[in-house]
Design a protein around this motif. Structure first.
Motif, PDB file in Angstrom:
ATOM      1  N   VAL A 254     -54.778  -7.664  56.999  1.00  0.00           N
ATOM      2  CA  VAL A 254     -54.379  -8.562  58.083  1.00  0.00           C
ATOM      3  C   VAL A 254     -53.735  -7.760  59.200  1.00  0.00           C
ATOM      4  O   VAL A 254     -53.333  -6.614  59.019  1.00  0.00           O
ATOM      5  N   THR A 255     -53.645  -8.386  60.370  1.00  0.00           N
ATOM      6  CA  THR A 255     -52.928  -7.816  61.497  1.00  0.00           C
ATOM      7  C   THR A 255     -51.775  -8.749  61.828  1.00  0.00           C
ATOM      8  O   THR A 255     -51.962  -9.954  61.991  1.00  0.00           O
ATOM      9  N   LEU A 256     -50.572  -8.184  61.894  1.00  0.00           N
ATOM     10  CA  LEU A 256     -49.383  -8.909  62.327  1.00  0.00           C
ATOM     11  C   LEU A 256     -49.059  -8.454  63.730  1.00  0.00           C
ATOM     12  O   LEU A 256     -49.220  -7.272  64.054  1.00  0.00           O
ATOM     13  N   HIS A 257     -48.592  -9.352  64.568  1.00  0.00           N
ATOM     14  CA  HIS A 257     -48.103  -8.941  65.880  1.00  0.00           C
ATOM     15  C   HIS A 257     -46.834  -9.727  66.176  1.00  0.00           C
ATOM     16  O   HIS A 257     -46.591 -10.786  65.591  1.00  0.00           O
TER      17      HIS A 257
ATOM     18  N   LEU B 114     -50.089 -13.945  62.799  1.00  0.00           N
ATOM     19  CA  LEU B 114     -51.282 -13.264  62.327  1.00  0.00           C
ATOM     20  C   LEU B 114     -52.281 -13.162  63.459  1.00  0.00           C
ATOM     21  O   LEU B 114     -52.361 -14.051  64.298  1.00  0.00           O
ATOM     22  N   GLY B 115     -53.025 -12.098  63.491  1.00  0.00           N
ATOM     23  CA  GLY B 115     -54.043 -11.921  64.514  1.00  0.00           C
ATOM     24  C   GLY B 115     -53.679 -10.833  65.488  1.00  0.00           C
ATOM     25  O   GLY B 115     -52.634 -10.209  65.398  1.00  0.00           O
ATOM     26  N   GLU B 116     -54.577 -10.591  66.412  1.00  0.00           N
ATOM     27  CA  GLU B 116     -54.374  -9.536  67.402  1.00  0.00           C
ATOM     28  C   GLU B 116     -53.307  -9.946  68.417  1.00  0.00           C
ATOM     29  O   GLU B 116     -53.141 -11.125  68.709  1.00  0.00           O
ATOM     30  N   GLY B 117     -52.605  -8.957  68.948  1.00  0.00           N
ATOM     31  CA  GLY B 117     -51.588  -9.195  69.953  1.00  0.00           C
ATOM     32  C   GLY B 117     -50.767  -7.943  70.170  1.00  0.00           C
ATOM     33  O   GLY B 117     -51.076  -6.879  69.622  1.00  0.00           O
ATOM     34  N   PRO B 118     -49.685  -8.046  70.945  1.00  0.00           N
ATOM     35  CA  PRO B 118     -48.846  -6.882  71.213  1.00  0.00           C
ATOM     36  C   PRO B 118     -48.102  -6.446  69.948  1.00  0.00           C
ATOM     37  O   PRO B 118     -47.881  -7.249  69.046  1.00  0.00           O
TER      38      PRO B 118
ATOM     39  N   LEU C 146     -49.371  -4.510  63.789  1.00  0.00           N
ATOM     40  CA  LEU C 146     -49.278  -3.747  62.550  1.00  0.00           C
ATOM     41  C   LEU C 146     -50.410  -4.214  61.642  1.00  0.00           C
ATOM     42  O   LEU C 146     -50.587  -5.412  61.443  1.00  0.00           O
ATOM     43  N   ARG C 147     -51.165  -3.268  61.075  1.00  0.00           N
ATOM     44  CA  ARG C 147     -52.232  -3.629  60.134  1.00  0.00           C
ATOM     45  C   ARG C 147     -51.790  -3.241  58.735  1.00  0.00           C
ATOM     46  O   ARG C 147     -51.215  -2.176  58.529  1.00  0.00           O
ATOM     47  N   GLY C 148     -52.044  -4.133  57.801  1.00  0.00           N
ATOM     48  CA  GLY C 148     -51.685  -3.856  56.424  1.00  0.00           C
ATOM     49  C   GLY C 148     -52.381  -4.800  55.471  1.00  0.00           C
ATOM     50  O   GLY C 148     -53.259  -5.571  55.870  1.00  0.00           O
ATOM     51  N   ARG C 149     -51.983  -4.738  54.198  1.00  0.00           N
ATOM     52  CA  ARG C 149     -52.589  -5.569  53.156  1.00  0.00           C
ATOM     53  C   ARG C 149     -51.554  -6.535  52.593  1.00  0.00           C
ATOM     54  O   ARG C 149     -50.408  -6.173  52.363  1.00  0.00           O
ATOM     55  N   ILE C 150     -51.993  -7.773  52.371  1.00  0.00           N
ATOM     56  CA  ILE C 150     -51.131  -8.812  51.828  1.00  0.00           C
ATOM     57  C   ILE C 150     -50.735  -8.449  50.394  1.00  0.00           C
ATOM     58  O   ILE C 150     -51.593  -8.223  49.542  1.00  0.00           O
ATOM     59  N   ALA C 151     -49.416  -8.377  50.146  1.00  0.00           N
ATOM     60  CA  ALA C 151     -48.908  -8.083  48.809  1.00  0.00           C
ATOM     61  C   ALA C 151     -48.391  -9.349  48.127  1.00  0.00           C
ATOM     62  O   ALA C 151     -48.456  -9.466  46.900  1.00  0.00           O
ATOM     63  N   GLU C 152     -47.884 -10.297  48.926  1.00  0.00           N
ATOM     64  CA  GLU C 152     -47.327 -11.528  48.360  1.00  0.00           C
ATOM     65  C   GLU C 152     -47.294 -12.593  49.451  1.00  0.00           C
ATOM     66  O   GLU C 152     -47.080 -12.282  50.623  1.00  0.00           O
ATOM     67  N   VAL C 153     -47.467 -13.848  49.055  1.00  0.00           N
ATOM     68  CA  VAL C 153     -47.378 -14.985  49.970  1.00  0.00           C
ATOM     69  C   VAL C 153     -46.478 -16.029  49.319  1.00  0.00           C
ATOM     70  O   VAL C 153     -46.680 -16.380  48.155  1.00  0.00           O
ATOM     71  N   GLN C 154     -45.478 -16.507  50.066  1.00  0.00           N
ATOM     72  CA  GLN C 154     -44.585 -17.551  49.566  1.00  0.00           C
ATOM     73  C   GLN C 154     -44.621 -18.733  50.522  1.00  0.00           C
ATOM     74  O   GLN C 154     -44.436 -18.559  51.725  1.00  0.00           O
TER      75      GLN C 154
ATOM     76  N   ASP D  75     -47.993  -4.780  53.035  1.00  0.00           N
ATOM     77  CA  ASP D  75     -47.822  -3.334  52.900  1.00  0.00           C
ATOM     78  C   ASP D  75     -48.473  -2.651  54.090  1.00  0.00           C
ATOM     79  O   ASP D  75     -49.678  -2.771  54.312  1.00  0.00           O
ATOM     80  N   VAL D  76     -47.643  -1.951  54.884  1.00  0.00           N
ATOM     81  CA  VAL D  76     -48.088  -1.271  56.095  1.00  0.00           C
ATOM     82  C   VAL D  76     -47.690   0.200  55.991  1.00  0.00           C
ATOM     83  O   VAL D  76     -46.503   0.524  56.010  1.00  0.00           O
ATOM     84  N   ASP D  77     -48.655   1.066  55.834  1.00  0.00           N
ATOM     85  CA  ASP D  77     -48.412   2.519  55.781  1.00  0.00           C
ATOM     86  C   ASP D  77     -47.266   2.895  54.844  1.00  0.00           C
ATOM     87  O   ASP D  77     -46.369   3.646  55.204  1.00  0.00           O
ATOM     88  N   GLY D  78     -47.271   2.343  53.647  1.00  0.00           N
ATOM     89  CA  GLY D  78     -46.261   2.689  52.650  1.00  0.00           C
ATOM     90  C   GLY D  78     -44.947   1.940  52.796  1.00  0.00           C
ATOM     91  O   GLY D  78     -43.994   2.230  52.078  1.00  0.00           O
ATOM     92  N   HIS D  79     -44.866   0.993  53.699  1.00  0.00           N
ATOM     93  CA  HIS D  79     -43.652   0.192  53.907  1.00  0.00           C
ATOM     94  C   HIS D  79     -43.983  -1.279  53.673  1.00  0.00           C
ATOM     95  O   HIS D  79     -45.054  -1.751  54.040  1.00  0.00           O
ATOM     96  N   ARG D  80     -43.047  -2.008  53.107  1.00  0.00           N
ATOM     97  CA  ARG D  80     -43.225  -3.447  52.895  1.00  0.00           C
ATOM     98  C   ARG D  80     -42.613  -4.184  54.082  1.00  0.00           C
ATOM     99  O   ARG D  80     -41.431  -4.041  54.373  1.00  0.00           O
ATOM    100  N   VAL D  81     -43.434  -4.943  54.779  1.00  0.00           N
ATOM    101  CA  VAL D  81     -43.004  -5.718  55.945  1.00  0.00           C
ATOM    102  C   VAL D  81     -42.958  -7.184  55.538  1.00  0.00           C
ATOM    103  O   VAL D  81     -43.897  -7.698  54.940  1.00  0.00           O
ATOM    104  N   LYS D  82     -41.856  -7.849  55.866  1.00  0.00           N
ATOM    105  CA  LYS D  82     -41.703  -9.281  55.586  1.00  0.00           C
ATOM    106  C   LYS D  82     -41.871 -10.029  56.894  1.00  0.00           C
ATOM    107  O   LYS D  82     -41.202  -9.726  57.877  1.00  0.00           O
TER     108      LYS D  82
END
Length: 85
Positions: free
Chosen positions: A50-53, A1-5, A8-16, A27-34
């Protein structure tokens, strides 16, 4: 999580919670990223942005044919021009 190379910016849909890690579904631009991340002290709330890198060697990209039972070019019938009889 956080800025870096490779960000991808998106919204948290689920946390396990998974012991030593957390699995985030974002959820990033209509795609679910795990994303599996080290255990978080404070997990982001559902719906938060959040931002994932990631490093390129840590990513796995699956094509649209994944899940149909065969990888492209592997199995799935005879080669072009071959007649089964």
């Amino acid at each position: 999580l956080g800025e870096g190379p490779n960000a991808l910016r998106g919204r948290i849909a689920e946390v396990q919670w998974r012991g030593a890690t957390h699995r985030l579904y974002v959820d990033v631009d209509g795609h679910r990223v795990k994303a599996d991340v080290r255990e978080l002290r404070d997990t982001p709330p559902l719906g938060s942005e959040v931002t994932l890198h990631f490093a390129p060697e840590d990513a796995v990209l699956l094509g649209s044919g994944v899940g149909d039972g065969a990888a492209p070019g592997i199995g799935g019938g005879a080669a072009p021009g071959v007649n089964d009889g």
